[in-house]
Scaffold this motif. Structure first.
Motif, mmCIF file in Angstrom:
data_model
loop_
_atom_site.group_PDB
_atom_site.id
_atom_site.type_symbol
_atom_site.label_atom_id
_atom_site.label_comp_id
_atom_site.label_asym_id
_atom_site.label_seq_id
_atom_site.Cartn_x
_atom_site.Cartn_y
_atom_site.Cartn_z
ATOM 1 N N ALA A 214 -41.578 13.364 7.269
ATOM 2 C CA ALA A 214 -41.417 11.942 7.504
ATOM 3 C C ALA A 214 -42.687 11.505 8.197
ATOM 4 N N GLY A 215 -43.704 10.970 7.433
ATOM 5 C CA GLY A 215 -45.044 10.760 7.949
ATOM 6 C C GLY A 215 -45.699 12.116 8.044
ATOM 7 N N THR A 216 -46.159 12.487 9.286
ATOM 8 C CA THR A 216 -46.754 13.806 9.474
ATOM 9 C C THR A 216 -45.753 14.787 10.065
ATOM 10 N N LYS A 217 -44.557 14.309 10.392
ATOM 11 C CA LYS A 217 -43.552 15.170 11.004
ATOM 12 C C LYS A 217 -42.712 15.863 9.944
ATOM 13 N N ILE A 218 -42.517 17.178 10.119
ATOM 14 C CA ILE A 218 -41.729 17.950 9.159
ATOM 15 C C ILE A 218 -40.444 18.406 9.825
ATOM 16 N N ASP A 219 -39.335 18.071 9.222
ATOM 17 C CA ASP A 219 -38.029 18.425 9.768
ATOM 18 C C ASP A 219 -37.498 19.652 9.017
ATOM 19 N N PRO A 220 -37.483 20.837 9.670
ATOM 20 C CA PRO A 220 -37.034 22.050 8.964
ATOM 21 C C PRO A 220 -35.556 22.035 8.605
ATOM 22 N N MET A 221 -34.777 21.129 9.192
ATOM 23 C CA MET A 221 -33.343 21.083 8.920
ATOM 24 C C MET A 221 -33.003 20.137 7.768
ATOM 25 N N HIS A 222 -34.008 19.377 7.288
ATOM 26 C CA HIS A 222 -33.714 18.395 6.236
ATOM 27 C C HIS A 222 -33.163 19.059 4.977
ATOM 28 N N GLN A 223 -33.645 20.285 4.687
ATOM 29 C CA GLN A 223 -33.223 20.978 3.460
ATOM 30 C C GLN A 223 -31.737 21.326 3.475
ATOM 31 N N PHE A 224 -31.105 21.299 4.677
ATOM 32 C CA PHE A 224 -29.687 21.652 4.768
ATOM 33 C C PHE A 224 -28.791 20.413 4.809
ATOM 34 N N THR A 225 -29.386 19.224 4.751
ATOM 35 C CA THR A 225 -28.602 17.998 4.853
ATOM 36 C C THR A 225 -27.839 17.730 3.562
ATOM 37 N N VAL A 226 -26.548 17.506 3.688
ATOM 38 C CA VAL A 226 -25.721 17.166 2.527
ATOM 39 C C VAL A 226 -25.788 15.653 2.329
ATOM 40 N N GLU A 227 -26.329 15.227 1.191
ATOM 41 C CA GLU A 227 -26.508 13.799 0.929
ATOM 42 C C GLU A 227 -25.650 13.375 -0.267
ATOM 43 N N PRO A 228 -25.015 12.220 -0.207
ATOM 44 C CA PRO A 228 -24.199 11.756 -1.344
ATOM 45 C C PRO A 228 -25.072 11.335 -2.516
ATOM 46 N N LEU A 229 -24.761 11.836 -3.703
ATOM 47 C CA LEU A 229 -25.467 11.428 -4.927
ATOM 48 C C LEU A 229 -24.680 10.334 -5.645
ATOM 49 N N VAL A 230 -23.351 10.490 -5.674
ATOM 50 C CA VAL A 230 -22.463 9.478 -6.260
ATOM 51 C C VAL A 230 -21.386 9.162 -5.213
ATOM 52 N N PRO A 231 -21.562 8.090 -4.430
ATOM 53 C CA PRO A 231 -20.584 7.774 -3.388
ATOM 54 C C PRO A 231 -19.207 7.453 -3.984
ATOM 55 N N LEU A 232 -18.179 8.137 -3.502
ATOM 56 C CA LEU A 232 -16.802 7.907 -3.959
ATOM 57 C C LEU A 232 -15.885 7.949 -2.743
ATOM 58 N N HIS A 233 -14.894 7.071 -2.717
ATOM 59 C CA HIS A 233 -13.930 7.067 -1.634
ATOM 60 C C HIS A 233 -12.527 6.929 -2.215
ATOM 61 N N LEU A 234 -11.604 7.739 -1.698
ATOM 62 C CA LEU A 234 -10.196 7.651 -2.084
ATOM 63 C C LEU A 234 -9.428 7.300 -0.819
ATOM 64 N N GLY A 235 -9.147 5.990 -0.655
ATOM 65 C CA GLY A 235 -8.551 5.546 0.593
ATOM 66 C C GLY A 235 -9.533 5.755 1.726
ATOM 67 N N LYS A 236 -9.083 6.456 2.750
ATOM 68 C CA LYS A 236 -9.962 6.722 3.892
ATOM 69 C C LYS A 236 -10.750 8.019 3.729
ATOM 70 N N TYR A 237 -10.546 8.689 2.572
ATOM 71 C CA TYR A 237 -11.206 9.975 2.350
ATOM 72 C C TYR A 237 -12.493 9.809 1.547
ATOM 73 N N ASP A 238 -13.543 10.475 2.006
ATOM 74 C CA ASP A 238 -14.836 10.466 1.321
ATOM 75 C C ASP A 238 -14.884 11.644 0.353
ATOM 76 N N ILE A 239 -14.856 11.378 -0.945
ATOM 77 C CA ILE A 239 -14.883 12.445 -1.957
ATOM 78 C C ILE A 239 -16.149 12.315 -2.810
ATOM 79 N N SER A 240 -17.246 11.898 -2.171
ATOM 80 C CA SER A 240 -18.508 11.676 -2.878
ATOM 81 C C SER A 240 -19.016 12.952 -3.529
ATOM 82 N N PHE A 241 -19.696 12.776 -4.658
ATOM 83 C CA PHE A 241 -20.393 13.887 -5.318
ATOM 84 C C PHE A 241 -21.730 14.046 -4.599
ATOM 85 N N THR A 242 -21.899 15.172 -3.901
ATOM 86 C CA THR A 242 -23.051 15.350 -3.010
ATOM 87 C C THR A 242 -24.058 16.342 -3.572
#
Length: 258
Positions: free
Chosen positions: A3-31
């Motif tokens: 991020a700029g010149t800063k490198i975050d070694p933990m970024h590779q482990f971040t689970v990010e939503p690719l297709v956001p989906l919600h069933l009621g209050k539950y997050d069932i996104s395709f990540t």
């Protein structure tokens, strides 16, 4: 990820939503985790489909599949005996999935802007589920075959009567810790190696942008990262083997007691 010149070694482990989906209050996104799990399953099914043609003169895929199934069959036969035959499909699935998931995390996709590989086995939610599955099967098999006599597993033969309560407590705690140690071992091994590679990668980027001394640091870091990458390949295979091996040993306790 930088991020700029800063490198975050933990970024590779971040689970990010690719297709956001919600069933009621539950997050069932395709990540990203879901996507890489799907990639692992597709590769395994593709590998098996190519290797199960049963040709008279086996091709390379058939030899590879037969070699892998033979390897797992021998592991189960040695550690459980003839009665372990019915558990070969589970051990094979376990070993193959962990191995493929581990290796997918080493793909050098970071050279493509906006992409990076993802190691599903570097998340305890995945390794924990695998460990709980194995432990549940051990419990089901143990109580199904032996009933309450399964508790004799916690009292080794020849234990003096006076020592039975203490030995039983120690053995029981040791037994109950098994799923945690099984899942944690794989999770820690994968996340530690990947963080080390990310850190050396950041040294290379920073070094080659830091003048003459920086170039030396960057070159040295490059040598280290090559060594770590080779070691990671070995760790991927060893961790898959250890997980499958320990599962067979735990199953042997449930089937044959002692």
């Amino acid at each position: 990820m930088a991020a700029g010149t800063k490198i975050d070694p933990m970024h590779q482990f971040t689970v990010e939503p690719l297709v956001p989906l919600h069933l009621g209050k539950y997050d069932i996104s395709f990540t990203t985790s879901s996507a890489w799990l799907l990639v692992a399953l597709v590769l395994i099914f593709g590998f098996m489909a190519l290797g199960m043609k049963r040709e008279l003169v086996p091709g390379r895929w058939q030899v590879a599949v037969e070699g892998l199934t033979g390897f797992i069959d021998d592991m189960v036969k040695v550690n459980i005996g003839p009665e372990g035959k019915k558990y070969v499909p589970y051990i094979f699935s376990l070993f193959t999935f962990i191995l493929v998931a581990n290796l997918l995390g080493l793909l050098p996709l970071a050279v493509i802007p906006g992409l990076h590989s993802f190691t599903t086995t570097s998340h305890f939610s995945i390794t924990g589920v695998l460990a709980v599955m194995s432990f549940s099967i051990v419990l089901i098999v143990g109580f199904w075959r032996h009933g309450l006599h399964f508790f004799s597993l916690f009292v080794p033969h020849g234990t003096p009567i006076v020592m039975v309560p203490l030995i039983f407590a120690i053995e029981f705690i040791s037994f109950m810790v098994r799923p945690f140690s099984l899942g944690l071992r794989l999770f820690v091994a994968m996340i530690a190696g990947h963080i080390l590679m990310e850190v050396f990668g950041s040294f290379i980027v920073s070094g080659f942008n830091g003048g003459a001394v920086g170039i030396g640091v960057g070159a040295l870091s490059f040598v280290f990262i090559v060594g770590v990458a080779a070691l990671e390949l070995l760790v991927c295979a060893i961790q898959a083997y250890v997980f499958a091996l320990l599962t067979t040993l735990y199953l042997n306790d449930a089937i044959n007691l002692h």
